[in-house]
Design an enzyme around this catalytic site. Sequence first.
Site, PDB file in Angstrom:
ATOM      1  N   TYR A  78       0.696  -1.230  -0.019  1.00  0.00           N
ATOM      2  CA  TYR A  78       0.127  -0.092   0.038  1.00  0.00           C
ATOM      3  C   TYR A  78       0.939   1.315  -0.023  1.00  0.00           C
ATOM      4  CZ  TYR A  78      -4.470  -2.362   0.167  1.00  0.00           C
ATOM      5  OH  TYR A  78      -5.449  -3.078  -0.434  1.00  0.00           O
ATOM      6  N   ARG A  81       1.732   2.126  -3.409  1.00  0.00           N
ATOM      7  CA  ARG A  81       0.686   2.492  -4.212  1.00  0.00           C
ATOM      8  C   ARG A  81       0.357   3.860  -3.885  1.00  0.00           C
ATOM      9  NH1 ARG A  81      -4.680  -0.819  -3.611  1.00  0.00           N
ATOM     10  NH2 ARG A  81      -5.118   0.660  -5.163  1.00  0.00           N
ATOM     11  N   GLN A 112     -15.048   4.917  -7.028  1.00  0.00           N
ATOM     12  CA  GLN A 112     -14.569   3.577  -6.417  1.00  0.00           C
ATOM     13  C   GLN A 112     -13.183   3.769  -6.192  1.00  0.00           C
ATOM     14  OE1 GLN A 112     -16.279  -0.021  -8.466  1.00  0.00           O
ATOM     15  NE2 GLN A 112     -16.520   1.570 -10.106  1.00  0.00           N
ATOM     16  N   VAL A 114      -9.355   4.914  -4.731  1.00  0.00           N
ATOM     17  CA  VAL A 114      -8.921   5.269  -3.475  1.00  0.00           C
ATOM     18  C   VAL A 114      -7.934   6.316  -3.669  1.00  0.00           C
ATOM     19  CG1 VAL A 114      -9.799   3.102  -2.291  1.00  0.00           C
ATOM     20  CG2 VAL A 114      -7.500   3.248  -3.605  1.00  0.00           C
ATOM     21  N   HIS A 130     -14.780   3.459  -1.588  1.00  0.00           N
ATOM     22  CA  HIS A 130     -13.947   2.303  -1.138  1.00  0.00           C
ATOM     23  C   HIS A 130     -12.898   2.980  -0.237  1.00  0.00           C
ATOM     24  CE1 HIS A 130     -15.092  -0.556  -4.632  1.00  0.00           C
ATOM     25  NE2 HIS A 130     -15.956  -0.704  -3.731  1.00  0.00           N
ATOM     26  N   CYS A 170      -3.556   2.551  21.601  1.00  0.00           N
ATOM     27  CA  CYS A 170      -3.796   1.185  21.847  1.00  0.00           C
ATOM     28  C   CYS A 170      -2.504   0.290  21.556  1.00  0.00           C
ATOM     29  CB  CYS A 170      -5.192   0.572  21.575  1.00  0.00           C
ATOM     30  SG  CYS A 170      -5.191   0.087  19.754  1.00  0.00           S
ATOM     31  N   GLY A 207     -14.566   4.481 -16.714  1.00  0.00           N
ATOM     32  CA  GLY A 207     -13.279   3.731 -16.482  1.00  0.00           C
ATOM     33  C   GLY A 207     -13.646   2.400 -15.304  1.00  0.00           C
ATOM     34  N   THR A 208     -14.861   1.765 -15.508  1.00  0.00           N
ATOM     35  CA  THR A 208     -14.990   0.854 -14.310  1.00  0.00           C
ATOM     36  C   THR A 208     -15.428  -0.479 -14.989  1.00  0.00           C
ATOM     37  OG1 THR A 208     -16.379   0.227 -12.504  1.00  0.00           O
ATOM     38  CG2 THR A 208     -17.360   1.616 -13.907  1.00  0.00           C
TER      39      THR A 208
HETATM   40  P1  NAD Z   1     -11.009  -2.264 -12.585  1.00  0.00           P
HETATM   41  O1  NAD Z   1      -9.576  -2.200 -12.480  1.00  0.00           O
HETATM   42  O2  NAD Z   1     -11.795  -3.802 -12.165  1.00  0.00           O
HETATM   43  O3  NAD Z   1     -11.534  -2.027 -14.158  1.00  0.00           O
HETATM   44  C1  NAD Z   1     -10.844  -1.005 -15.066  1.00  0.00           C
HETATM   45  C2  NAD Z   1     -11.610  -0.609 -16.055  1.00  0.00           C
HETATM   46  O4  NAD Z   1     -11.329   0.506 -16.557  1.00  0.00           O
HETATM   47  C3  NAD Z   1     -11.821  -1.534 -17.191  1.00  0.00           C
HETATM   48  O5  NAD Z   1     -12.914  -2.062 -17.662  1.00  0.00           O
HETATM   49  C4  NAD Z   1     -10.707  -1.006 -18.205  1.00  0.00           C
HETATM   50  O6  NAD Z   1     -11.215  -1.353 -19.481  1.00  0.00           O
HETATM   51  C5  NAD Z   1     -11.178   0.402 -18.165  1.00  0.00           C
HETATM   52  N1  NAD Z   1     -10.039   1.365 -18.545  1.00  0.00           N
HETATM   53  C6  NAD Z   1      -8.513   0.944 -18.499  1.00  0.00           C
HETATM   54  N2  NAD Z   1      -7.984   2.120 -19.119  1.00  0.00           N
HETATM   55  C7  NAD Z   1      -8.905   3.038 -19.265  1.00  0.00           C
HETATM   56  C8  NAD Z   1      -9.121   4.520 -19.650  1.00  0.00           C
HETATM   57  N3  NAD Z   1      -7.631   5.075 -19.894  1.00  0.00           N
HETATM   58  N4  NAD Z   1     -10.134   5.303 -19.537  1.00  0.00           N
HETATM   59  C9  NAD Z   1     -11.081   4.760 -19.405  1.00  0.00           C
HETATM   60  N5  NAD Z   1     -11.459   3.281 -18.969  1.00  0.00           N
HETATM   61  C10 NAD Z   1     -10.325   2.439 -18.873  1.00  0.00           C
HETATM   62  O7  NAD Z   1     -11.666  -1.023 -11.847  1.00  0.00           O
HETATM   63  P2  NAD Z   1     -12.792  -0.811 -11.102  1.00  0.00           P
HETATM   64  O8  NAD Z   1     -13.956  -1.236 -11.549  1.00  0.00           O
HETATM   65  O9  NAD Z   1     -12.807   0.532 -10.444  1.00  0.00           O
HETATM   66  O10 NAD Z   1     -12.649  -1.811  -9.850  1.00  0.00           O
HETATM   67  C11 NAD Z   1     -12.981  -1.812  -8.799  1.00  0.00           C
HETATM   68  C12 NAD Z   1     -11.758  -1.721  -7.627  1.00  0.00           C
HETATM   69  O11 NAD Z   1     -10.426  -1.272  -8.231  1.00  0.00           O
HETATM   70  C13 NAD Z   1     -12.034  -0.486  -6.857  1.00  0.00           C
HETATM   71  O12 NAD Z   1     -12.500  -1.118  -5.539  1.00  0.00           O
HETATM   72  C14 NAD Z   1     -10.985   0.400  -6.635  1.00  0.00           C
HETATM   73  O13 NAD Z   1     -10.975   0.905  -5.464  1.00  0.00           O
HETATM   74  C15 NAD Z   1     -10.078  -0.159  -7.069  1.00  0.00           C
HETATM   75  N6  NAD Z   1      -8.761   0.614  -7.480  1.00  0.00           N
HETATM   76  C16 NAD Z   1      -8.570   1.918  -7.604  1.00  0.00           C
HETATM   77  C17 NAD Z   1      -7.412   2.467  -8.169  1.00  0.00           C
HETATM   78  C18 NAD Z   1      -7.273   3.881  -7.939  1.00  0.00           C
HETATM   79  O14 NAD Z   1      -7.705   4.619  -6.919  1.00  0.00           O
HETATM   80  N7  NAD Z   1      -6.667   4.808  -8.898  1.00  0.00           N
HETATM   81  C19 NAD Z   1      -6.577   1.794  -8.735  1.00  0.00           C
HETATM   82  C20 NAD Z   1      -6.708   0.145  -8.929  1.00  0.00           C
HETATM   83  C21 NAD Z   1      -7.742  -0.295  -8.452  1.00  0.00           C
HETATM   84 ZN    ZN Z   2      -5.741   2.091  18.398  1.00  0.00          ZN
END
Ligand code: NAD
Ligand code: ZN
Length: 269
Positions: A78, A81, A112, A114, A130, A170, A207-208
């Site tokens: 983490y 990241r 979604q 973070v 999240h 704690c 982008g999900t």
């Molecule tokens: P996911 O990783 O499951 O899916 C990513 C999606 O983004 C895919 O469908 C892909 O085709 C698409 N994508 C890739 N490049 C793109 C672009 N340039 N423009 C638009 N779309 C693009 O992501 P999700 O659906 O958010 O999955 C959920 C989990 O991933 C969440 O819990 C989230 O917390 C976590 N996550 C967050 C981060 C962050 O905060 N940046 C990074 C990685 C994962």
């Molecule tokens: Zn504590």
Amino acid sequence: MPQNQPASTAANDPASQVAELVRKAKRTVVFTGAGMSAESGIPTFRGGDDSLWSAFNPMGLATEAAFREDPALVWGWYVWRMAKVQAAQPNAGHHAIAWMLQHLPGIELVTQNVDDLHERAGSDPVTHLHGSLFAHRCLACARPHLDFEIPQDALDQPQLRLQPPRCQHCGECIRPGVVWFHELLPEQTWQQAEQAMRRADLVLSVGTSGVVEPAASLVRLARTSRAQVVEINPAASGQSEFVDVAWRQTAALALPELVARLQADGGRT
Ligand code: NAD
Ligand code: ZN
């Protein structure tokens, strides 16, 4: 879209089509996932060879059990990241969304992600389903712990091992402030997001992959309530089959194009 333009042109021109939907909508929810930040250099979880889950095992890193088993492994991952996000900049898509929040009425942002790239682009408020990579808290007493400094050499070390700091109250380990697998989403945040989806007449889903529950169910909820759904994603996703418009473009290209269209047309009429 100018009033006298034929509908067939709109269908071939997603920017105009979506601009028209945004202008007509009274309440729009922008719902973002990891793809939103891909063009800022933050790896997504799924999709693509450089995605996080193609390189790491989620159950070994993103669960409370994994953290209890090997805190240094999980905290180190983490921290890597955190360092990646800290070194990244919001992209043109984040800026476009911030412009929409600032200039159009009735727009809400639910993410979604973070990372803090929406905030750094100027979006406020942002509903984080999240949690946040930067809101650490105690594993036992849940008190916040915000004064952690990211080591300078963390950026290039996804396999970094680092002992988490200890709670001043704690003595238990400090954990990342994100929602892990098998954990409930924060109740109040979830309620807010649900409400936003129920009253929305338009959802821009950006982008999900649409497969992580319960977050993905929010878009279905909006769809079955009354909203039209636009997906902005270069690839098909788990929600593609029920969206009204699938705009096969990246976030950092599509969203500024949408904003340019809205600005050219004088915003919402
Ligand atoms: P996911 O990783 O499951 O899916 C990513 C999606 O983004 C895919 O469908 C892909 O085709 C698409 N994508 C890739 N490049 C793109 C672009 N340039 N423009 C638009 N779309 C693009 O992501 P999700 O659906 O958010 O999955 C959920 C989990 O991933 C969440 O819990 C989230 O917390 C976590 N996550 C967050 C981060 C962050 O905060 N940046 C990074 C990685 C994962
Ligand atoms: Zn504590």
